[in-house]
Structure formats: C-alpha cells, structure tokens
Write an enzyme that holds these catalytic residues in place. Structure first.
Site, PDB file in Angstrom:
ATOM      1  N   TRP A 103      -4.388  -7.201   6.897  1.00 12.45           N
ATOM      2  CA  TRP A 103      -5.585  -6.449   6.521  1.00 12.45           C
ATOM      3  C   TRP A 103      -5.530  -5.974   5.079  1.00 12.45           C
ATOM      4  O   TRP A 103      -6.573  -5.909   4.404  1.00 12.45           O
ATOM      5  CB  TRP A 103      -5.786  -5.289   7.498  1.00 12.45           C
ATOM      6  N   ASP A 171      -7.059   2.614   4.831  1.00 14.50           N
ATOM      7  CA  ASP A 171      -7.615   1.987   6.019  1.00 14.50           C
ATOM      8  C   ASP A 171      -6.810   2.532   7.199  1.00 14.50           C
ATOM      9  O   ASP A 171      -5.660   2.164   7.405  1.00 14.50           O
ATOM     10  CB  ASP A 171      -7.487   0.465   5.915  1.00 14.50           C
ATOM     11  N   LYS A 195     -10.495   0.852  18.163  1.00 11.96           N
ATOM     12  CA  LYS A 195      -9.097   0.993  18.588  1.00 11.96           C
ATOM     13  C   LYS A 195      -8.840   2.393  19.152  1.00 11.96           C
ATOM     14  O   LYS A 195      -8.426   2.542  20.295  1.00 11.96           O
ATOM     15  CB  LYS A 195      -8.157   0.683  17.428  1.00 11.96           C
TER      16      LYS A 195
END
Length: 359
Positions: A103, A171, A195
């Site tokens: 990511w 993030d 999540k």
C-alpha cells in the site's frame, strides 16, 4: 459447517453481530419511519443527524482536537493515495515516504505524478518483514510531508511507535480505533472503513485545518479536501449506508468501554495467537517480532503443500479467510477489533491438532 463462520478475511472483515442485526433492520425501515436507510435523502434531517452523531462519537473515541475536520469520502483509501499529494505536494517540492509494503508502494507511485518523492526507507529487500525505527531514516528538510502506513495487512507488520514530522500523513486503514493515538501529532490520518470501522465504500479522513488551504488552484473540485470540509462531507451524495454502519460500530465500541478497552482486548487476542506460533518450529511468523501486527498475523508452515492443506481443512470447519496474500503465501489471520477471542481459541486448537497430524 457452522451457521456463523469465523471470518479471518483481511477486508471486508468481521463486524459486530449486533451492528449487522441493526443495520439489516435499518435498511428496510429506519427508526420506524417507513423508509429504508438506503432510500433516505442524504440531506434529510434524519440522515444529517446520523452523520453528526457518527462524527461526534469518532471525535470522542479518538479525542480529535477542535482544529481538525472529519470527512466521510468515497473512493476508499486508494483514492487518498492521490488526494494527499494533490492537496499537499507542489510540483517543485518533495514529499517523503516510508515504504513498508504494497500500500505504501501504491501511494508512492501516485505521489510521483505530482512532485518529487524521496523514499527515505524501504524494507522491500527483506520482503517487508519489518517497519523502521526512528533512527533508521532521514527526512529531507524540504519535505512537505512524511507519509507512512501504520499497519501492513499483507505482511503482518505494524508501527508500535510513530514517526515524527510537522505534517505527518498516515494511512491507518487497518488499525484505526484499535489502540489510543495522539491525533495532534498528525497532519492527516485516513482509513478505509472495511476493516475496523464498517463496510466497504467509505474512507474517513481526519485533517488539520491549516492543511485545507495548501491545495493548488488547478486541482479539480471533488479532489480538494476543502470542498468536503466546507460542505460537511455533503458536497455530493456521500456513502450513506457505510456512514450509518460506521456510526453503529462506534456506538458498539463506546459500549465496550472505548479504545483503551479495545486495546487490551486486541493485545490479548494477538498474544494468544503468537504464542501458538512461537511454541513450535512447525509454524514460523513472517514479521520480525519487534514489528508484529496485532491486526494481521502472518505465518508459514514447512511446505506450500501443507499450507494449502491447512487452509482447506480450516475452511471446512468454519475458520475462513486464512489464505495469505500471493506475494507472501502462507497463512494470514486478520483479527481486527470485532473479531472474537473465541475464534482465536478455535484457531489455536486447530493449529495444535494439525501439527500433531502432519508434523
């Protein structure tokens, strides 16, 4: 197969059952108003009240200071890979990134479209098995911001102490709300909801007020944080159902006692699973011990064939979603906030039985 499996998927992930039950009712008839939640106008008094309460509970749980805006945006976390440099990085300046997995690599690729990128640290040569410590890298003095990913779902690594910078961008998609944090140390925190917060379809952005005016004039309206901050996330139709479900999850978390209670529960769950890995040579964790994630536990068995058998047989008894990412292989158990301790206990018991049969 049991009626309700244990879902170890990395996302979309397990939600509290009471949240699922309430959300299901609200889809059909919200608050006995004769209209479903997903049919209501986003500008109605009822939905504005939902958004306001959701933001208020998030501010309460995370102790978000008054000089930060909370935004509920579409596009997931991946859109934020581009929105961050669009808003903060000017073409003749530099942004600094810490590369600890897939990511962050994707975010680096997007940032390079808008300016210079300095990758101050990368753990790619060791298959992203750790995150750096503060003294392992140097941030250029001219860097407009420092960007990192707090928890790396694919490789099972996590920062247990955060980097430092005047404009720190994080993030936090896979570990937000899992442990107490000091929001004032950050310029921007963003997180995809699917999540730890709710269903897919919404990204929550927490941004310091002074950063709203740094955006270049040529950035399209929808990609300016200020656009959404000025309109209370209502510039266009927001992800209504996702926002409502996030609100239900936040109420659930408040009912448990807040993030400090959740933090202790997460530690207990992770300790239980890592103890099962460490007590034998049959299972081997991927991440270095100092960088182990409490959200995504990654490990390998002696051979790929045994890993495939382990996953197949686990699925058959209701332990689902354990297949590791293709870049690492092996097994990955994602044990986010809503994942129950009972599921960890059953996995640990299964691991012991599988080793006895196949070790």
């Amino acid at each position: 197969m049991p009626d309700r499996i244990f879902n170890f998927s990395p996302g979309p992930a397990t939600l509290p059952q009471e949240v699922l039950a309430q959300a299901a009712k609200d889809i059909i008839n919200y608050n006995n108003k004769g209209i479903g939640l997903i049919e209501m106008s986003h500008r109605s008094k009822d939905f504005i009240a939902i958004t306001d309460e959701t933001e208020a509970n998030l501010r309460l749980l995370l102790s978000i200071p008054a000089n930060y805006k909370v935004l509920f945006l579409q596009g997931g976390a991946s859109t934020q890979f581009a929105m961050v440099p669009m808003n903060l990085l000017t073409s003749d300046k530099t942004a600094c990134y810490l590369n600890t997995g897939v990511w962050s690599k994707k975010a680096i690729k997007e940032a390079k479209l808008f300016g210079n990128v300095d990758v101050a640290y990368s753990s790619e040569s060791s298959v992203f098995d750790h995150v750096p410590q503060q003294g392992d890298y140097t941030v250029p003095a001219e860097a407009q911001y420092l960007y990192f990913v707090s928890n790396n779902t694919i490789y099972g690594t996590q920062y247990h102490s955060f980097p430092s910078h005047e404009t720190l961008v994080c993030d936090m998609s896979s570990d937000i709300l899992s442990t107490p944090i000091d929001i004032s140390k950050f310029g921007i925190i963003f997180a995809g909801a699917q999540k730890n917060m709710g269903p897919a379809g919404c990204a929550v952005v927490i941004i310091r007020d002074d950063l709203l005016d740094r955006v270049p004039e040529n950035i399209p309206t929808m990609f300016k944080y200020k656009t959404h901050a000025d309109s209370g996330s209502m510039y266009n139709t927001p992800p209504c159902f996702a926002i409502h479900t996030i609100g239900l999850v936040l109420k659930w978390l408040k009912g448990l006692g807040g993030i400090s209670v959740m933090d202790a529960m997460n530690q207990e769950k992770a300790d239980l699973l890592y103890a099962a890995i460490d007590k034998t040579d049959f299972y081997k964790g991927h991440a270095k011990v100092s960088s182990r994630s409490r959200m995504n536990v990654t490990f390998n068995l002696p051979t790929p064939e045994l890993e495939a058998k382990f996953i197949t047989e686990a699925t058959a008894i209701g332990l689902d979603g354990l297949k590791g990412h293709r870049s690492v292989g092996g097994v990955r158990a994602s044990i986010y906030n809503a994942f129950p301790k009972q599921g960890i206990q059953q996995l640990v018991q299964y691991m012991d039985e599988f080793e006895k049969k196949n070790g």
